[in-house]
Design a protein around this motif. Structure first.
Motif, PDB file in Angstrom:
ATOM      1  N   ALA A  19       0.830  -1.207   0.000  1.00 24.45           N
ATOM      2  CA  ALA A  19       0.000   0.000   0.000  1.00 24.45           C
ATOM      3  C   ALA A  19       0.864   1.256   0.000  1.00 24.45           C
ATOM      4  O   ALA A  19       0.619   2.206  -0.762  1.00 24.45           O
ATOM      5  CB  ALA A  19      -0.927  -0.012   1.214  1.00 24.45           C
ATOM      6  N   TRP A  20       1.883   1.285   0.837  1.00 26.96           N
ATOM      7  CA  TRP A  20       2.757   2.465   0.938  1.00 26.96           C
ATOM      8  C   TRP A  20       3.552   2.676  -0.342  1.00 26.96           C
ATOM      9  O   TRP A  20       3.620   3.789  -0.879  1.00 26.96           O
ATOM     10  CB  TRP A  20       3.707   2.287   2.122  1.00 26.96           C
ATOM     11  N   LEU A  21       4.143   1.595  -0.868  1.00 30.15           N
ATOM     12  CA  LEU A  21       4.993   1.718  -2.046  1.00 30.15           C
ATOM     13  C   LEU A  21       4.189   2.093  -3.285  1.00 30.15           C
ATOM     14  O   LEU A  21       4.643   2.880  -4.129  1.00 30.15           O
ATOM     15  CB  LEU A  21       5.733   0.400  -2.280  1.00 30.15           C
ATOM     16  N   GLY A  22       2.976   1.535  -3.400  1.00 35.27           N
ATOM     17  CA  GLY A  22       2.137   1.856  -4.549  1.00 35.27           C
ATOM     18  C   GLY A  22       1.820   3.334  -4.646  1.00 35.27           C
ATOM     19  O   GLY A  22       1.863   3.935  -5.720  1.00 35.27           O
ATOM     20  N   VAL A  23       1.529   3.941  -3.499  1.00 39.98           N
ATOM     21  CA  VAL A  23       1.232   5.373  -3.470  1.00 39.98           C
ATOM     22  C   VAL A  23       2.488   6.188  -3.782  1.00 39.98           C
ATOM     23  O   VAL A  23       2.444   7.179  -4.524  1.00 39.98           O
ATOM     24  CB  VAL A  23       0.653   5.767  -2.099  1.00 39.98           C
ATOM     25  N   ARG A  24       3.625   5.788  -3.215  1.00 38.44           N
ATOM     26  CA  ARG A  24       4.876   6.524  -3.420  1.00 38.44           C
ATOM     27  C   ARG A  24       5.324   6.483  -4.881  1.00 38.44           C
ATOM     28  O   ARG A  24       5.779   7.491  -5.435  1.00 38.44           O
ATOM     29  CB  ARG A  24       5.964   5.935  -2.534  1.00 38.44           C
ATOM     30  N   ILE A  25       5.233   5.326  -5.507  1.00 44.82           N
ATOM     31  CA  ILE A  25       5.696   5.165  -6.883  1.00 44.82           C
ATOM     32  C   ILE A  25       4.878   6.015  -7.840  1.00 44.82           C
ATOM     33  O   ILE A  25       5.406   6.624  -8.774  1.00 44.82           O
ATOM     34  CB  ILE A  25       5.644   3.681  -7.298  1.00 44.82           C
ATOM     35  N   ALA A  26       3.576   6.055  -7.631  1.00 45.43           N
ATOM     36  CA  ALA A  26       2.687   6.710  -8.598  1.00 45.43           C
ATOM     37  C   ALA A  26       2.827   8.225  -8.612  1.00 45.43           C
ATOM     38  O   ALA A  26       2.642   8.860  -9.650  1.00 45.43           O
ATOM     39  CB  ALA A  26       1.240   6.336  -8.299  1.00 45.43           C
ATOM     40  N   GLY A  27       3.182   8.824  -7.476  1.00 42.60           N
ATOM     41  CA  GLY A  27       3.246  10.279  -7.427  1.00 42.60           C
ATOM     42  C   GLY A  27       1.852  10.884  -7.451  1.00 42.60           C
ATOM     43  O   GLY A  27       0.871  10.254  -7.088  1.00 42.60           O
ATOM     44  N   ARG A  28       1.742  12.109  -7.934  1.00 41.30           N
ATOM     45  CA  ARG A  28       0.465  12.823  -7.953  1.00 41.30           C
ATOM     46  C   ARG A  28      -0.148  12.805  -9.347  1.00 41.30           C
ATOM     47  O   ARG A  28       0.552  12.808 -10.344  1.00 41.30           O
ATOM     48  CB  ARG A  28       0.652  14.274  -7.503  1.00 41.30           C
ATOM     49  N   GLN A  29      -1.487  12.764  -9.386  1.00 40.37           N
ATOM     50  CA  GLN A  29      -2.210  12.843 -10.651  1.00 40.37           C
ATOM     51  C   GLN A  29      -3.020  14.138 -10.671  1.00 40.37           C
ATOM     52  O   GLN A  29      -3.665  14.483  -9.673  1.00 40.37           O
ATOM     53  CB  GLN A  29      -3.167  11.653 -10.833  1.00 40.37           C
ATOM     54  N   SER A  30      -2.974  14.830 -11.801  1.00 41.95           N
ATOM     55  CA  SER A  30      -3.692  16.100 -11.895  1.00 41.95           C
ATOM     56  C   SER A  30      -4.925  16.010 -12.780  1.00 41.95           C
ATOM     57  O   SER A  30      -5.756  16.913 -12.787  1.00 41.95           O
ATOM     58  CB  SER A  30      -2.757  17.193 -12.447  1.00 41.95           C
ATOM     59  N   ASN A  31      -5.065  14.895 -13.543  1.00 38.94           N
ATOM     60  CA  ASN A  31      -6.211  14.733 -14.434  1.00 38.94           C
ATOM     61  C   ASN A  31      -6.446  13.249 -14.708  1.00 38.94           C
ATOM     62  O   ASN A  31      -5.674  12.387 -14.275  1.00 38.94           O
ATOM     63  CB  ASN A  31      -6.004  15.502 -15.741  1.00 38.94           C
ATOM     64  N   THR A  32      -7.499  12.948 -15.451  1.00 33.29           N
ATOM     65  CA  THR A  32      -7.847  11.548 -15.711  1.00 33.29           C
ATOM     66  C   THR A  32      -6.867  10.881 -16.667  1.00 33.29           C
ATOM     67  O   THR A  32      -6.747   9.652 -16.662  1.00 33.29           O
ATOM     68  CB  THR A  32      -9.270  11.450 -16.298  1.00 33.29           C
ATOM     69  N   SER A  33      -6.162  11.652 -17.494  1.00 37.22           N
ATOM     70  CA  SER A  33      -5.135  11.056 -18.355  1.00 37.22           C
ATOM     71  C   SER A  33      -4.015  10.466 -17.512  1.00 37.22           C
ATOM     72  O   SER A  33      -3.514   9.372 -17.784  1.00 37.22           O
ATOM     73  CB  SER A  33      -4.575  12.101 -19.327  1.00 37.22           C
ATOM     74  N   ASP A  34      -3.611  11.202 -16.461  1.00 40.19           N
ATOM     75  CA  ASP A  34      -2.612  10.669 -15.534  1.00 40.19           C
ATOM     76  C   ASP A  34      -3.167   9.472 -14.768  1.00 40.19           C
ATOM     77  O   ASP A  34      -2.486   8.454 -14.595  1.00 40.19           O
ATOM     78  CB  ASP A  34      -2.195  11.746 -14.520  1.00 40.19           C
ATOM     79  N   TYR A  35      -4.407   9.593 -14.313  1.00 39.99           N
ATOM     80  CA  TYR A  35      -4.994   8.591 -13.432  1.00 39.99           C
ATOM     81  C   TYR A  35      -5.268   7.275 -14.156  1.00 39.99           C
ATOM     82  O   TYR A  35      -5.024   6.194 -13.607  1.00 39.99           O
ATOM     83  CB  TYR A  35      -6.301   9.142 -12.847  1.00 39.99           C
ATOM     84  N   PHE A  36      -5.766   7.350 -15.405  1.00 39.64           N
ATOM     85  CA  PHE A  36      -6.167   6.143 -16.126  1.00 39.64           C
ATOM     86  C   PHE A  36      -5.176   5.701 -17.203  1.00 39.64           C
ATOM     87  O   PHE A  36      -5.165   4.530 -17.596  1.00 39.64           O
ATOM     88  CB  PHE A  36      -7.539   6.345 -16.781  1.00 39.64           C
ATOM     89  N   LEU A  37      -4.354   6.614 -17.704  1.00 37.27           N
ATOM     90  CA  LEU A  37      -3.441   6.269 -18.805  1.00 37.27           C
ATOM     91  C   LEU A  37      -1.979   6.563 -18.488  1.00 37.27           C
ATOM     92  O   LEU A  37      -1.115   6.399 -19.359  1.00 37.27           O
ATOM     93  CB  LEU A  37      -3.863   7.022 -20.080  1.00 37.27           C
ATOM     94  N   GLY A  38      -1.693   7.009 -17.273  1.00 38.40           N
ATOM     95  CA  GLY A  38      -0.303   7.231 -16.877  1.00 38.40           C
ATOM     96  C   GLY A  38       0.409   8.253 -17.728  1.00 38.40           C
ATOM     97  O   GLY A  38       1.645   8.209 -17.867  1.00 38.40           O
TER      98      GLY A  38
END
Length: 511
Positions: A19-38
């Motif tokens: 759980a901790w590493l998954g959040v750290r690796i992903a960083g922040r998302q500012s829109n759905t392109s980041d959230y769903f398509l990286g």
């Protein structure tokens, strides 16, 4: 041998660390392109491993060795079809997705046939995932419950309580990093978790070889003597009805596996979403075709472990070993034979396989709900931040729904007092609806004249027709002997019927 405190500490540490590493690796998302398509910036090799991990559940880890223990290696035939199907998708489907700059697989159907076809396909995908992943999540609890009970844990708990606890833990931990980290967290944690579960399987195999009385050569000699090394079964000489009911004869496995792979990797948002996160079409094609080769190798590894187990336990049946089914044999070895700490790591690897599958489902279901059903009708004026907030709400909602579905399957199956063939049940559910989806995609991709009405008629005729080809309540209403086909042929038959019905509708309409 029972689990030690070290084993439980390893399991708990792994779950919290994920759980901790998954959040750290992903960083922040500012829109759905980041959230769903990286941001379309994930390396192809990471997507490759993510696709493989997504396809792998704990049942692969536990049940595939049992297939070789109780049978032979003919299960591998279907992986040849998987590779052929991926090549087809990479040449026919992926170019259309990248040319259209799409966010979901079903936007192609909207552009070709309109909103109604997109809505029908997207809804079918959601229902498929709800049922198939409910089975999958329930199936996750089977080996975990077996191992924990064999290891001396939760002895005062009922079966239902142990299963529900396993399902709830997996769901909560997976939701945390999927909700916050989006697709980047999903992909990179898939990569890490694949390393964990494959590494755990290899370690168990090495321990087994070291403990075999006659070594690896003795195990292979025994396998050869009992015909367990058979790779190909053409199934000739059977009656037609029997032939098409067998899932692992060569042509059924090849054709069924290929068509199933075309549907699952070309029309299912669960996989297509990953392929759209790569930097370009070429990277996506490398990830897709490469995943077929890795899946074949992975199945080979787990089947090989089954052969080693057969020699290790001196060809005894599950009943002779005091087990209910052969599915419990690898679990027995893990608990009784592995050193302190390694049993805990193997159980952690089972959680890894389960979480990689569930995280992928949550993210793909949320993306399809957002882009296919919500945004075109209710969110046209939304800001990127509002879309992102809605996407996370859908992720949470789907986590609750899938957990409830798994609870439902667990309750039904445990109340029935018997365990289903959950691997085939899950694949069968997916195969059933894949036929309609693939047929609609092919109708739009290969033919220019069919319109929305033709596509919808073909789609629903295909889905309804399969009800009469699958063993179930409807077959009992038919006169005479029903035609029951093997699950790898559900997609073949369904997609063919969609194409024929769609073309017939177009022909009638144009008269």
């Amino acid at each position: 041998m029972e689990f030690s405190y070290v084993d439980y500490i390893i399991i708990l540490g792994y779950l919290l660390g994920v759980a901790w590493l998954g959040v750290r690796i992903a960083g922040r998302q500012s829109n759905t392109s980041d959230y769903f398509l990286g941001g379309h910036d994930i390396p192809w090799w990471a997507v490759l491993f993510s696709v493989v991990a997504t396809e792998t559940s704990t049942l692969t880890f536990i049940s595939v060795p049992a297939v070789a223990y109780g049978g032979n290696l003919t299960f591998l035939q279907i992986t040849l079809g998987y590779i052929v199907g991926r090549i087809f998708v990479s040449t026919l489907f992926l170019p259309a997705y990248f040319e259209g700059n799409l966010t979901t697989a079903y936007q192609f159907l909207q552009e070709r046939f309109g909103d109604s076809m997109r809505n029908a396909a997207s809804t079918t995908f959601m229902v498929t995932r709800l049922l198939a992943d409910g089975v999958r999540l329930f199936a996750t609890a089977i080996p975990l419950a077996i191992i924990l009970r064999l290891g001396g844990a939760f002895t005062g708990w009922s079966d239902v309580e142990v299963y529900l606890l396993s399902i709830a833990v997996i769901s909560v931990i997976t939701l945390v990093y999927t909700l916050i980290g989006g697709i980047k967290a999903v992909v990179w944690m898939d990569v890490m978790q694949m390393v964990v579960y494959v590494g755990g399987a290899i370690f168990a195999g090495v321990i087994m070889v070291m403990d075999l009385p006659n070594g690896l050569s003795g195990a292979m000699e025994l396998a050869a003597q009992t015909n367990k090394l058979q790779l190909v079964d053409f199934g000739f000489g059977q009656a037609f009805a029997d032939f098409i009911a067998q899932p692992y004869t060569f042509f059924t496995a090849l054709i069924g596996g290929a068509v199933f792979s075309v549907a699952s990797h070309g029309t299912d948002q669960l996989i297509v979403q990953r392929l759209l996160t790569t930097r370009n079409l070429k990277d996506s094609q490398k990830a897709l075709i490469g995943s077929g080769i890795v899946v074949a190798l992975q199945f080979g590894l787990f089947l090989f472990i089954g052969l080693l187990l057969y020699s290790f336990y001196d060809a005894q049946t599950a009943q002779q070993l005091g087990l209910a089914t052969t599915d419990e044999i690898f679990a027995k070895f893990i608990v009784e034979q592995l050193p302190v700490g390694m049993s805990g790591l193997i159980v952690a690897s089972l959680f890894a396989a389960a979480m990689s599958s569930l995280s992928s489902s949550l993210n793909s279901l949320a993306s399809s709900t957002t882009f296919d059903l919500y945004k075109p009708y209710f969110g046209k004026q939304n800001t990127p931040a509002e879309d992102l907030r809605i996407s996370r709400i859908f992720t949470t909602v789907w986590a609750v729904i899938l957990t409830g579905s798994a609870f439902f399957f667990a309750y039904l199956q445990l109340q029935a007092g018997e365990r289903p063939a959950v691997v085939e049940l899950g694949l069968g559910i997916a195969s059933y609806t894949y036929g309609g989806l693939l047929g609609a995609f092919l109708l739009g991709r290969l033919f220019s004249k069919p319109n929305t009405k033709d596509a919808l008629i073909g789609f629903f005729v295909g889905l309804l027709s399969l009800l009469f080809m699958v063993k179930g309540p409807l077959q009992e209403l038919l006169p005479g002997e029903g035609l029951a086909i093997a699950w790898p042929l559900y997609t073949v038959a369904g997609s063919f019927i969609v194409l024929v019905a769609g073309k017939v509708s177009q022909w009638v309409r144009s008269r």
